[in-house]
Design a protein around this motif. Structure first.
Motif, PDB file in Angstrom:
ATOM      1  N   TYR A   4       0.820  -1.203   0.000  1.00 19.79           N
ATOM      2  CA  TYR A   4       0.000   0.000   0.000  1.00 19.79           C
ATOM      3  C   TYR A   4       0.855   1.255   0.000  1.00 19.79           C
ATOM      4  N   GLY A   5       2.140   1.059  -0.156  1.00 17.31           N
ATOM      5  CA  GLY A   5       3.049   2.206  -0.135  1.00 17.31           C
ATOM      6  C   GLY A   5       2.596   3.343  -1.032  1.00 17.31           C
ATOM      7  N   THR A   6       1.782   3.037  -2.027  1.00 18.27           N
ATOM      8  CA  THR A   6       1.310   4.082  -2.942  1.00 18.27           C
ATOM      9  C   THR A   6       0.376   5.082  -2.266  1.00 18.27           C
ATOM     10  N   ASP A   7      -0.156   4.747  -1.091  1.00 19.20           N
ATOM     11  CA  ASP A   7      -1.106   5.641  -0.434  1.00 19.20           C
ATOM     12  C   ASP A   7      -0.453   6.604   0.561  1.00 19.20           C
ATOM     13  N   TYR A   8       0.871   6.480   0.722  1.00 22.37           N
ATOM     14  CA  TYR A   8       1.567   7.383   1.660  1.00 22.37           C
ATOM     15  C   TYR A   8       3.057   7.421   1.303  1.00 22.37           C
ATOM     16  N   HIS A   9       3.720   8.463   1.807  1.00 20.23           N
ATOM     17  CA  HIS A   9       5.171   8.558   1.646  1.00 20.23           C
ATOM     18  C   HIS A   9       5.792   8.309   3.007  1.00 20.23           C
ATOM     19  N   TYR A  10       6.933   7.648   3.002  1.00 17.82           N
ATOM     20  CA  TYR A  10       7.568   7.235   4.255  1.00 17.82           C
ATOM     21  C   TYR A  10       9.031   7.662   4.196  1.00 17.82           C
ATOM     22  N   ASP A  11       9.404   8.634   5.032  1.00 16.94           N
ATOM     23  CA  ASP A  11      10.770   9.148   4.980  1.00 16.94           C
ATOM     24  C   ASP A  11      11.410   9.147   6.362  1.00 16.94           C
ATOM     25  N   ASP A  13      14.624  10.350   8.553  1.00 13.16           N
ATOM     26  CA  ASP A  13      15.747  11.294   8.456  1.00 13.16           C
ATOM     27  C   ASP A  13      16.939  10.806   9.276  1.00 13.16           C
ATOM     28  N   ALA A  14      18.002  11.571   9.238  1.00  9.76           N
ATOM     29  CA  ALA A  14      19.248  11.153   9.877  1.00  9.76           C
ATOM     30  C   ALA A  14      19.098  11.042  11.392  1.00  9.76           C
ATOM     31  N   ASP A  15      18.082  11.752  11.965  1.00 13.53           N
ATOM     32  CA  ASP A  15      17.873  11.692  13.417  1.00 13.53           C
ATOM     33  C   ASP A  15      16.997  10.519  13.838  1.00 13.53           C
ATOM     34  N   GLY A  16      16.569   9.709  12.874  1.00 13.00           N
ATOM     35  CA  GLY A  16      15.722   8.566  13.205  1.00 13.00           C
ATOM     36  C   GLY A  16      14.251   8.918  13.335  1.00 13.00           C
ATOM     37  N   ILE A  17      13.861  10.085  12.822  1.00 17.83           N
ATOM     38  CA  ILE A  17      12.438  10.475  12.847  1.00 17.83           C
ATOM     39  C   ILE A  17      11.805  10.117  11.510  1.00 17.83           C
ATOM     40  N   VAL A  18      10.694   9.406  11.575  1.00 17.33           N
ATOM     41  CA  VAL A  18       9.996   9.021  10.349  1.00 17.33           C
ATOM     42  C   VAL A  18       8.825   9.971  10.113  1.00 17.33           C
ATOM     43  N   THR A  19       8.746  10.500   8.896  1.00 13.93           N
ATOM     44  CA  THR A  19       7.588  11.319   8.521  1.00 13.93           C
ATOM     45  C   THR A  19       6.700  10.497   7.602  1.00 13.93           C
ATOM     46  N   VAL A  20       5.476  10.271   8.041  1.00  9.89           N
ATOM     47  CA  VAL A  20       4.506   9.550   7.222  1.00  9.89           C
ATOM     48  C   VAL A  20       3.572  10.594   6.611  1.00  9.89           C
ATOM     49  N   THR A  21       3.608  10.718   5.277  1.00 12.44           N
ATOM     50  CA  THR A  21       2.756  11.702   4.606  1.00 12.44           C
ATOM     51  C   THR A  21       1.635  10.963   3.880  1.00 12.44           C
ATOM     52  N   LEU A  22       0.430  11.091   4.413  1.00  5.59           N
ATOM     53  CA  LEU A  22      -0.701  10.364   3.819  1.00  5.59           C
ATOM     54  C   LEU A  22      -1.061  11.010   2.486  1.00  5.59           C
ATOM     55  N   ASP A  23      -1.247  10.178   1.481  1.00  4.50           N
ATOM     56  CA  ASP A  23      -1.483  10.698   0.128  1.00  4.50           C
ATOM     57  C   ASP A  23      -2.214   9.620  -0.669  1.00  4.50           C
ATOM     58  N   MET A  24      -3.440   9.350  -0.277  1.00  3.07           N
ATOM     59  CA  MET A  24      -4.164   8.224  -0.853  1.00  3.07           C
ATOM     60  C   MET A  24      -4.333   8.355  -2.365  1.00  3.07           C
ATOM     61  N   ALA A  25      -3.985   7.297  -3.054  1.00  3.41           N
ATOM     62  CA  ALA A  25      -3.952   7.333  -4.520  1.00  3.41           C
ATOM     63  C   ALA A  25      -5.351   7.480  -5.107  1.00  3.41           C
ATOM     64  N   GLY A  26      -5.437   8.263  -6.158  1.00  4.31           N
ATOM     65  CA  GLY A  26      -6.676   8.351  -6.933  1.00  4.31           C
ATOM     66  C   GLY A  26      -7.799   9.109  -6.251  1.00  4.31           C
ATOM     67  N   GLN A  27      -7.532   9.829  -5.166  1.00  2.00           N
ATOM     68  CA  GLN A  27      -8.584  10.635  -4.547  1.00  2.00           C
ATOM     69  C   GLN A  27      -7.999  11.945  -4.042  1.00  2.00           C
ATOM     70  N   SER A  28      -8.874  12.966  -3.956  1.00  5.73           N
ATOM     71  CA  SER A  28      -8.370  14.288  -3.610  1.00  5.73           C
ATOM     72  C   SER A  28      -8.178  14.450  -2.107  1.00  5.73           C
ATOM     73  N   ALA A  29      -8.747  13.538  -1.313  1.00  5.83           N
ATOM     74  CA  ALA A  29      -8.593  13.637   0.145  1.00  5.83           C
ATOM     75  C   ALA A  29      -8.292  12.242   0.698  1.00  5.83           C
ATOM     76  N   ASN A  30      -7.649  12.211   1.866  1.00  9.52           N
ATOM     77  CA  ASN A  30      -7.442  10.930   2.560  1.00  9.52           C
ATOM     78  C   ASN A  30      -8.715  10.575   3.304  1.00  9.52           C
ATOM     79  N   THR A  31      -9.137   9.319   3.192  1.00 10.30           N
ATOM     80  CA  THR A  31     -10.354   8.895   3.888  1.00 10.30           C
ATOM     81  C   THR A  31     -10.162   7.495   4.479  1.00 10.30           C
ATOM     82  N   MET A  32     -11.084   7.122   5.352  1.00 13.11           N
ATOM     83  CA  MET A  32     -11.047   5.760   5.896  1.00 13.11           C
ATOM     84  C   MET A  32     -11.777   4.840   4.911  1.00 13.11           C
ATOM     85  N   ASN A  33     -11.195   4.687   3.729  1.00 16.63           N
ATOM     86  CA  ASN A  33     -11.806   3.805   2.726  1.00 16.63           C
ATOM     87  C   ASN A  33     -11.375   2.356   2.955  1.00 16.63           C
ATOM     88  N   THR A  34     -11.626   1.470   2.025  1.00 19.17           N
ATOM     89  CA  THR A  34     -11.321   0.046   2.252  1.00 19.17           C
ATOM     90  C   THR A  34      -9.816  -0.213   2.321  1.00 19.17           C
TER      91      THR A  34
END
Ligand code: NAD
Length: 718
Positions: A4-11, A13-34
């Motif tokens: 499902y990596g296509t629905d979010y970005h996972y980065d 950084d050097a300090d060990g902090i992960v930024t999860v950027t939700l970006d659900m594919a094919g829709q203009s907003a993130n939702t609790m879809n299937t």
């Protein structure tokens, strides 16, 4: 295996902090879809596998942060059984996993975070929001007849304490950044979107050990007091009564939310979350939830998306003219000016037109008083209204709206004299409430460009316009009228020409049934009470006083004159017998309504009112009518009239029937509108009850042959 990596970005950084950027594919907003649950599970699995993880930032690549639950799925739930419970439990499970992962989580809220979106934020240890009025946070679930079932009730109560959480849970109002900060719904505000993730990381570095939620600590105390604190106990005891006064016991969701919020305070987090899941499970299948989701969410969406609009290019009027600066014309001028549409406001005397403009100044001052408008905005708004007595002032205008006295001869004169001022592709609207549009259209050289634009009083509050198609009105004109109504921020309801159109017909049946109950011997106080219990905003007697009995009689005379002019008998398609008799008797005794010094009520100087003792001449006691019958008479009368409008083709869609009834007439919102009300009861049960009322009280409750077929057909398809 699908990732499902296509629905979010996972980065990371050097300090060990992960930024999860939700970006659900094919829709203009993130939702609790299937895909939402598997996505969250995947994200959490990856986080758990990280070596030396220092913290997690959750944000979004969309315009909004997260739009919340999947209402399509919710609409389809038809059982409160174990499968539904399991689904709601699965939906919220990731949040508890986040809370147990021993690193700090920060929500970087880049735009609106509502419902499920804000529930994600609540499961984080720190919430940072961008300083943008669109970045609102809140839990609007109650407005859809359900509750925030992914931890929202439990966590907001823990975060804010009972007293501060209740208004947000029970009213569902969102908060803008500054307010949210003040209330404690967020912890920090940054100036721009770009500042969000850096600020989140700074917080994580400064608070590396802050991973445990306050409510998971042994020493946790509720802000404002724990469950047994005397003040909290008092709130918990008093709230149901306050709530009943507001909801009249007609809405199960707020009552359930209150119950869960209060009881959650005496339970462990896990048990409280499970109770909350059982709560949403029960609410999701109520007719009130179905009504709210169908009508307020999907219905509104259908209208806004243009499903009732003819195809064609977008149209935006650049200028407008309003004829008549009376009550309606002044209100329409405000509607135009607040939307940035310049308006010439014409009346017979310049002083009257000026007075019409000063009405807008008054409304603007009220907004300034509430901090919702600046002096500068007021000046700009008023500069858009040009009082006038001269047709030349609106030569070449894109839209003219006629709102002069309800007098057919006057309208003939005015329409004939001003139509020529329209621009080449301009349209002409009439705000008449009784005169057929097809008749008025004949007063202008091109009836295809003539349409009904029926506003409601007070225009600034009633944000709906009934658009009436005359026999010759073109689809092109309808498209422009639709775009115009949306342009000024109102909701369009499109109907076909009929005496009384749709709204006045249905509203009249409500007034008439109130009078019929009185004629049948029910006391006025019992009638008003019965109406209140159905959820109508104002009783039939009180509202009749507002619109005035004088107007009722005038409208009847207008229809009689029209009948004569058109050579028809009884052209108004509704039975107003009861109302006519009472209105005549009342007017004979000088009781014209509120504006005329009193009607069904006496009005005291201090603003209070009381039923006029003289009503005893009509009725006392209950006339042998049960409360259930009285309530049903008031609602069924309107529902049957709505059905009739749909059946006759005055109304085109159920959605417009439902929304038009709620917004223009005040049909009880919890029902989801008159047609949804029939569906909620069940079509056959409704038909049987109507037949019973018809037998007991008269033919006005008889459902026309075949009128329910259309509903049955649509149900079979769904
Ligand atoms: P109103 O009596 O308050 O105002 C009518 C205005 O028209 C007056 O200011 C009058 O001076 C002006 N006028 C008369 N002849 C004119 C002319 N030749 N040119 C320019 N102006 C002229 O009436 P209202 O309540 O505002 O109603 C206006 C229209 O709106 C009517 O058709 C009415 O049926 C309709 N309407 C009223 C309501 C309501 O609740 N009052 C609701 C919906 C629609």
């Amino acid at each position: 295996e699908y990732t499902y990596g296509t629905d979010y970005h996972y980065d990371r950084d050097a300090d060990g902090i992960v930024t999860v950027t939700l970006d659900m594919a094919g829709q203009s907003a993130n939702t609790m879809n299937t895909r939402y649950i598997p996505m969250m599970e995947e994200i959490l699995t990856r986080l758990q596998a990280e070596e030396g993880l220092a913290g997690v930032v959750i944000t979004s690549a969309k315009k909004t942060f997260f739009a919340g639950g999947d209402l399509n799925g919710l609409r389809d739930i038809d059982s409160a059984g174990p499968e539904s419970l399991a689904m709601f439990e699965a939906n919220k499970a990731p949040f508890r996993v986040m809370e147990k992962l021993q690193v700090p989580f920060v929500a970087a809220i880049n735009g609106a975070a509502l419902g499920g979106g804000y529930e994600i934020c609540l499961a984080c240890n720190h919430r940072i929001v961008v300083d943008d009025p669109a970045a609102i946070v809140g839990l609007p679930e109650v407005t859809l007849g359900i509750l925030p079932g992914a931890g929202g009730v439990v966590r907001l109560t823990k975060l804010l304490g009972l007293e501060k959480a209740l208004p947000y849970l029970l009213e569902g109002k969102p908060a803008k950044p500054q307010k949210a900060l003040k209330e404690g719904m967020v912890d920090e505000i940054v100036a721009s979107r770009e500042d969000l993730v850096p600020a989140a990381k700074t917080w994580i570095k400064a608070n590396p050990e802050t991973w445990q939620q306050p409510w998971d600590r042994k020493d946790f105390h509720y802000p404002g007091g724990d469950a047994l604190h005397p003040r909290i106990r008092q709130t918990a005891m008093g709230a149901p009564a306050i709530l009943y006064k507001k909801t009249r016991g007609l809405m199960p969701a707020p009552a359930k939310i209150l119950d869960i919020a209060v009881n959650s305070m005496r339970m462990g987090v896990e048990a409280a979350l499970r109770m909350e899941s059982r709560g949403i499970c029960a609410l999701a299948v109520t007719p009130e939830a179905k009504a709210a989701i169908n009508t307020f969410f999907f219905g509104t969406q259908a209208i806004k998306s243009g499903s009732i609009r003819p195809e064609g290019p977008a149209w935006a009027p650049r200028t407008s003219a309003i004829l008549g600066a009376g009550m309606m014309g002044s209100g329409i001028a405000w509607a135009h000016a607040q939307a940035g549409l310049p308006a010439v406001l014409k009346d017979m005397e310049l002083a009257t037109a000026e007075k019409g403009k000063s009405y807008s100044a008054g409304l603007a001052d009220k907004l300034i008083g509430r901090g919702r408008m600046t002096e500068q905005q007021k000046a700009e708004l008023l500069a858009r209204i040009t009082p006038s007595t001269d047709d030349a002032d609106f030569a070449g205008t894109d839209i003219i709206i006629e709102a002069v006295f309800e007098d057919i001869d006057l309208k003939e004169k005015v329409i004939g004299a001003t139509f020529g001022q329209l621009s080449e592709d301009g349209i002409y609207g009439s705000n008449t409430s009784t005169l057929p549009i097809s008749v008025l259209a004949e007063f202008c050289p091109d009836p295809t460009r003539f349409i009904g634009l029926h506003f409601f009083s007070p225009v600034d509050k009633m944000k709906v316009v009934e658009i009436i198609m005359g026999e010759k009105t073109s689809q092109d004109t309808l498209r422009k009228a639709y775009d115009y109504v949306r342009r000024i921020g109102y909701m369009p309801i499109v109907v076909n020409d009929s005496r009384g159109f749709f709204t006045s017909r249905v509203f009249s049946t409500y007034l008439d049934e109130g009078m019929a109950l009185m004629r049948d011997g029910m006391s006025p106080v019992a009638i008003e009470r019965a109406a209140w219990l159905t959820g109508m905003p104002v009783g039939p007697l009180a509202v009749h006083d507002e619109t005035s009995l004088v107007l009722s009689q005038k409208i009847r005379k207008t229809h009689e004159a029209l009948d004569k002019r058109l050579g028809v008998e009884n052209g108004l398609p509704i039975d107003m017998e009861a109302s006519n008799a009472v209105v005549d008797a009342m007017l004979d005794q000088g009781r014209g309504g509120r504006r005329y010094g009193g009607g069904f009520y006496d009005y005291a100087a201090d603003g209070t009112k009381s039923l006029w003792p003289g009503l005893a001449q009509f009725a006392h006691g209950n006339g042998g009518i049960t409360l259930d019958d009285a309530k049903d008479r008031l609602l069924y009368r309107q529902a049957i009239e709505t059905l009739r409008c749909l059946h006759e083709g005055v109304l085109n869609t159920e959605v417009e029937a439902n929304l038009g009834g709620i917004f223009a007439i005040g049909f009880p919102a919890h029902t989801g509108g008159a047609i949804q009300f029939i569906r909620g009861i069940g079509i056959d049960t409704f038909a049987a009850r109507a037949a019973e009322l018809a037998e007991r009280y008269g033919d006005r409750f008889a459902i026309p042959e075949g009128a329910l077929d259309r509903l049955r057909g649509a149900e079979a398809k769904a």
